[in-house]
Write an enzyme that holds these catalytic residues in place. Structure first.
Site, PDB file in Angstrom:
ATOM      1  N   SER A 103       0.676  -1.036  -0.104  1.00 55.46           N
ATOM      2  CA  SER A 103      -0.050   0.004  -0.029  1.00 55.46           C
ATOM      3  C   SER A 103       0.858   1.312   0.032  1.00 55.46           C
ATOM      4  O   SER A 103       0.279   2.426  -0.330  1.00 55.46           O
ATOM      5  CB  SER A 103      -0.944  -0.170   1.114  1.00 55.46           C
ATOM      6  OG  SER A 103      -0.097  -0.093   2.397  1.00 55.46           O
ATOM      7  N   GLY A 104       2.088   1.246   0.350  1.00 52.00           N
ATOM      8  CA  GLY A 104       3.023   2.523   0.377  1.00 52.00           C
ATOM      9  C   GLY A 104       3.130   3.069  -0.930  1.00 52.00           C
ATOM     10  O   GLY A 104       3.211   2.500  -1.946  1.00 52.00           O
ATOM     11  N   PRO A 105       2.820   4.343  -1.037  1.00 54.13           N
ATOM     12  CA  PRO A 105       2.503   5.525   0.013  1.00 54.13           C
ATOM     13  C   PRO A 105       1.338   5.536   0.438  1.00 54.13           C
ATOM     14  O   PRO A 105       1.073   6.486   1.172  1.00 54.13           O
ATOM     15  CB  PRO A 105       3.471   6.684  -0.465  1.00 54.13           C
ATOM     16  CG  PRO A 105       3.316   6.537  -2.038  1.00 54.13           C
ATOM     17  CD  PRO A 105       2.999   5.239  -2.254  1.00 54.13           C
ATOM     18  N   GLY A 106       0.225   4.732  -0.310  1.00 52.03           N
ATOM     19  CA  GLY A 106      -1.000   5.026   0.160  1.00 52.03           C
ATOM     20  C   GLY A 106      -2.062   5.795  -0.327  1.00 52.03           C
ATOM     21  O   GLY A 106      -3.384   5.985  -0.283  1.00 52.03           O
ATOM     22  N   GLY A 107      -1.777   6.133  -1.882  1.00 52.38           N
ATOM     23  CA  GLY A 107      -2.667   6.825  -2.615  1.00 52.38           C
ATOM     24  C   GLY A 107      -3.914   5.861  -2.870  1.00 52.38           C
ATOM     25  O   GLY A 107      -5.044   6.585  -2.636  1.00 52.38           O
ATOM     26  N   GLU A 137       1.942  -2.583   4.173  1.00 51.59           N
ATOM     27  CA  GLU A 137       3.198  -2.167   3.523  1.00 51.59           C
ATOM     28  C   GLU A 137       4.319  -2.621   4.174  1.00 51.59           C
ATOM     29  O   GLU A 137       4.626  -2.410   5.578  1.00 51.59           O
ATOM     30  CB  GLU A 137       3.300  -0.752   3.579  1.00 51.59           C
ATOM     31  CG  GLU A 137       4.417  -0.090   3.003  1.00 51.59           C
ATOM     32  CD  GLU A 137       5.123  -0.275   1.741  1.00 51.59           C
ATOM     33  OE1 GLU A 137       4.367  -0.285   0.607  1.00 51.59           O
ATOM     34  OE2 GLU A 137       6.371  -0.658   1.822  1.00 51.59           O
ATOM     35  N   ASP A 151       5.677  -8.436   5.524  1.00 53.93           N
ATOM     36  CA  ASP A 151       5.986  -8.554   4.231  1.00 53.93           C
ATOM     37  C   ASP A 151       4.538  -9.326   3.589  1.00 53.93           C
ATOM     38  O   ASP A 151       4.223 -10.292   4.337  1.00 53.93           O
ATOM     39  CB  ASP A 151       7.235  -9.625   4.195  1.00 53.93           C
ATOM     40  CG  ASP A 151       7.397 -10.161   2.681  1.00 53.93           C
ATOM     41  OD1 ASP A 151       6.580 -10.328   1.952  1.00 53.93           O
ATOM     42  OD2 ASP A 151       8.881 -10.194   2.632  1.00 53.93           O
ATOM     43  N   ASP A 211      -1.155  -4.095  -5.696  1.00 53.62           N
ATOM     44  CA  ASP A 211      -0.471  -2.957  -6.250  1.00 53.62           C
ATOM     45  C   ASP A 211       1.094  -3.341  -6.318  1.00 53.62           C
ATOM     46  O   ASP A 211       1.614  -2.655  -5.268  1.00 53.62           O
ATOM     47  CB  ASP A 211      -0.997  -1.721  -6.042  1.00 53.62           C
ATOM     48  CG  ASP A 211      -0.333  -0.478  -6.895  1.00 53.62           C
ATOM     49  OD1 ASP A 211       0.043  -0.625  -8.045  1.00 53.62           O
ATOM     50  OD2 ASP A 211      -0.481   0.485  -6.359  1.00 53.62           O
ATOM     51  N   CYS A 234       2.475  -0.490 -12.339  1.00 53.98           N
ATOM     52  CA  CYS A 234       2.592   0.593 -13.181  1.00 53.98           C
ATOM     53  C   CYS A 234       3.946   0.426 -14.250  1.00 53.98           C
ATOM     54  O   CYS A 234       4.769   1.214 -14.366  1.00 53.98           O
ATOM     55  CB  CYS A 234       3.150   1.844 -12.164  1.00 53.98           C
ATOM     56  SG  CYS A 234       3.079   3.396 -13.100  1.00 53.98           S
TER      57      CYS A 234
HETATM   58  C1  LIG Z   1       3.715   0.145  -6.559  1.00 54.56           C
HETATM   59  S1  LIG Z   1       3.958   0.560  -4.851  1.00 54.56           S
HETATM   60  C2  LIG Z   1       2.211   0.593  -4.190  1.00 54.56           C
HETATM   61  C3  LIG Z   1       1.748   1.976  -4.536  1.00 54.56           C
HETATM   62  C4  LIG Z   1       0.497   2.386  -3.661  1.00 54.56           C
HETATM   63  N1  LIG Z   1      -0.550   1.365  -3.791  1.00 54.56           N
HETATM   64  C5  LIG Z   1      -0.290   3.543  -3.751  1.00 54.56           C
HETATM   65  O1  LIG Z   1      -1.082   3.655  -4.703  1.00 54.56           O
HETATM   66  O2  LIG Z   1       0.230   4.592  -3.187  1.00 54.56           O
HETATM   67  C6  LIG Z   1       4.355  -1.020  -4.346  1.00 54.56           C
HETATM   68  C7  LIG Z   1       4.697  -0.959  -2.677  1.00 54.56           C
HETATM   69  O3  LIG Z   1       4.998  -2.275  -2.517  1.00 54.56           O
HETATM   70  C8  LIG Z   1       5.959  -2.446  -1.323  1.00 54.56           C
HETATM   71  N2  LIG Z   1       6.429  -3.566  -1.245  1.00 54.56           N
HETATM   72  C9  LIG Z   1       7.507  -4.081  -1.928  1.00 54.56           C
HETATM   73  N3  LIG Z   1       7.758  -5.595  -1.534  1.00 54.56           N
HETATM   74  C10 LIG Z   1       6.710  -5.762  -0.613  1.00 54.56           C
HETATM   75  C11 LIG Z   1       6.440  -7.025   0.025  1.00 54.56           C
HETATM   76  N4  LIG Z   1       7.268  -8.092   0.019  1.00 54.56           N
HETATM   77  N5  LIG Z   1       5.323  -7.023   0.932  1.00 54.56           N
HETATM   78  C12 LIG Z   1       4.517  -5.769   0.948  1.00 54.56           C
HETATM   79  N6  LIG Z   1       4.795  -4.622   0.120  1.00 54.56           N
HETATM   80  C13 LIG Z   1       5.859  -4.741  -0.193  1.00 54.56           C
HETATM   81  C14 LIG Z   1       6.725  -1.380  -1.682  1.00 54.56           C
HETATM   82  O4  LIG Z   1       7.759  -0.994  -0.531  1.00 54.56           O
HETATM   83  C15 LIG Z   1       6.008  -0.427  -2.389  1.00 54.56           C
HETATM   84  O5  LIG Z   1       5.451   0.748  -1.332  1.00 54.56           O
END
Ligand SMILES: C[S@@+](CC[C@H](N)C(=O)[O-])C[C@H]1O[C@@H](n2cnc3c(N)ncnc32)[C@H](O)[C@@H]1O
Length: 505
Positions: free
Chosen positions: A312-316, A336, A362, A380, A433
């Site tokens: 979910s990071g950064p949460g949009g 996240e 994780d 995502d 993306c």
């Molecule tokens: C594409 S971004 C998500 C963008 C977010 N959904 C938004 O709309 O703001 C992918 C995210 O997955 C996180 N990530 C990477 N590996 C992960 C894991 N094993 N488990 C959960 N999150 C993970 C990354 O830190 C990153 O913040």
């Protein structure tokens, strides 16, 4: 001649408004002594510093730029100039390096790194900003003396003069004449790594739209408009206010039914001026808006549904899921892996905090799921980001095809864990993306191959039904691929699945 028609981004960059000379900063690594006379403007010096930090020190332009602008005390007017110099020179680096090589007869690998950045900035002023040739050349020569080697001043002078004598269209032809192949020519002309160009073409071709490649490559070279999302359930009268023209800088347009577009100006000020509930009007690409809404609106929500935003990071998207859940009586768990990014999610969901629980695990581990099954899950996934090249001017030069195997492996593992926690009849959204087929359709086909109980849903129908107007989705897959040149969004990929009853045991 190559297939590129010279209608390149250089002609569409904003003009140089010139920089006042107000005493230079002093951070660059070269033999920088005191400046005798008003020679290099602080704006150009700051631009050089950021270029060096990005190209030689792995900095991110979007972080390094504002920091340097603050540090150097650059005023509002010159901020736009520094930003254009840096973003344009970084984005068009592949093209400019090729032009520098042709003009100098020297491989860029054999040009001192500081001199090369001075040249890149100079070329952008000459070809991308149409700065008067003598001004661009003279400032570059002085910059070379200040930050690199005075001995190289003649080289910079000669190369830039030669470049300035040739139009961008003529440079397209010279690139084509000297290129190793047609792809090499188009990649250099449009400033993309060749492997990225081929990946984009393959993805367009899978939709029967490879004729759009040049349009896409050009769209990647134009900084995107700022888009905003109004969270459903908050201050919806804003839509009428905007439509009645109460806000000059925002219009209610784009493919997302909750999306607004900014026409210049500062988004933070526009949001403040809108006077809506804090956090309800937020900067978000409209492709991301459609991706989140595709999950929440794929089918009607039953009160009490449990949703999970796995990455979910950064949460949009969490904020948008939270708003939709709040209206329908559902709840959201936003996970996240990186704790500092989970903190960003907490900030992002402030307007819907009572609906969204933020955790940090994780996504492949049980902790992320709290022993529950979920009615809707958004994956995502972390990806190459090739769909957002417009945003990060340096990004295309940092990716390599070697990044893909690890990413696709992680995407598969996250999807498998999500499927294991998807309720029968529930909906899973896989979003990237990136339009790279390895991260889109190949991932989907492999996922379906591993899970007989998973059925792909018609995401095209869902997105078509929620889009504000007619939306041009090409190809014959059930998934949706959005594109900057066609939809004005990042190149988001959206696939939807459900878990079927029969084989779920
Ligand atoms: C594409 S971004 C998500 C963008 C977010 N959904 C938004 O709309 O703001 C992918 C995210 O997955 C996180 N990530 C990477 N590996 C992960 C894991 N094993 N488990 C959960 N999150 C993970 C990354 O830190 C990153 O913040």
């Amino acid at each position: 001649m190559s297939e590129y028609n010279g209608r390149n981004a250089e002609n569409r960059q904003s003009g140089d408004r010139g920089g006042a000379s107000r005493g230079a900063g002093n951070r660059s690594g070269g033999p920088r002594g005191p400046q005798r006379g008003p020679k290099v403007s602080p704006a150009r010096l700051a631009a050089y510093d950021v270029m060096r930090d990005v190209t030689d020190r792995e900095a991110y332009a979007n972080l390094a730029l504002p920091a340097r602008i603050r540090e150097a005390g650059i005023d509002h007017r010159d901020t736009a100039l520094v930003t254009e110099l840096v973003a344009g020179s970084l984005r068009m680096r592949g093209r400019y390096d090729r032009i520098i090589e042709i003009a100098s007869g020297r491989d860029t690998e054999h040009i001192d790194a500081r001199t090369l950045n001075v040249l890149r900035l100079g070329v952008h002023q000459l070809l991308g900003m149409r700065t008067a040739s003598h001004a661009a050349v003279n400032e570059s020569v002085e910059l070379q003396r200040l930050v690199a080697s005075p001995n190289g001043a003649g080289f910079v002078n000669g190369v830039l003069r030669a470049i300035g004598r040739t139009t961008p269209e003529e440079w397209d032809e010279r690139i084509a004449e000297t290129a190793k192949s047609k792809d090499d020519a188009l990649a250099a002309q449009t400033s993309h790594p060749t492997w990225v160009l081929r990946a984009l073409r393959a993805s367009l071709k899978a939709e029967g739209r490879d004729a759009e490649l040049v349009e896409l490559l050009e769209a990647d070279n134009v900084a995107p408009r700022v888009n905003l999302a109004l969270l459903p359930g908050f201050d919806e009268e804003l839509i009428e206010d905007v439509e009645s023209g109460s806000f000059e800088a925002i219009t209610f347009e784009g493919p997302s039914p909750i999306g607004f577009m900014m026409h210049g100006g500062d988004p933070a000020r526009a949001i403040e001026a809108a006077q809506v509930h804090e956090g309800a009007l937020r900067v978000q690409d409209q492709g991301s808006q459609l991706a989140a809404l595709a999950l929440t609106r794929a089918r009607p929500v039953q009160a009490g549904e449990r949703w999970l935003d796995l990455c979910s990071g950064p949460g949009g998207k969490s904020a948008l899921l939270g708003a939709e859940a709040r209206l329908a009586g559902a709840t959201v768990r936003a996970n996240e892996v990186a704790p500092h990014r989970a903190e960003l999610v907490r900030n992002a969901v402030e307007a819907v905090a009572s609906t969204v629980n933020v955790v940090s695990f994780d996504g492949r581990e049980e902790g992320a799921y709290d022993g529950q099954q979920y009615d809707r899950i958004l994956v995502d996934a972390p990806c190459s980001g090739l769909g957002a090249l417009r945003r990060r001017p340096e990004a295309r030069w940092r990716k390599t095809p070697g990044d893909l195997p690890d990413l696709t492996q992680l995407q598969g593992e996250l999807l498998d864990a999500a499927v294991a926690h998807l309720a029968v009849g529930g909906v899973l959204a896989y979003v990237t993306c990136s339009p790279h087929l390895a991260e889109t359709r190949v991932s989907v086909e492999r996922l379906l191959g591993r899970h007989a109980d998973l059925k792909e849903l018609d995401a095209r129908e869902v997105v078509t039904s929620i889009a504000r107007g007619p939306i041009d989705l090409a190809g014959d897959q059930l998934s949706v691929q959005l594109w900057p040149h066609r939809h004005g969004t990042d190149a988001m990929f959206i696939a939807l699945f459900t878990k079927t009853e029969e084989s779920a045991s």
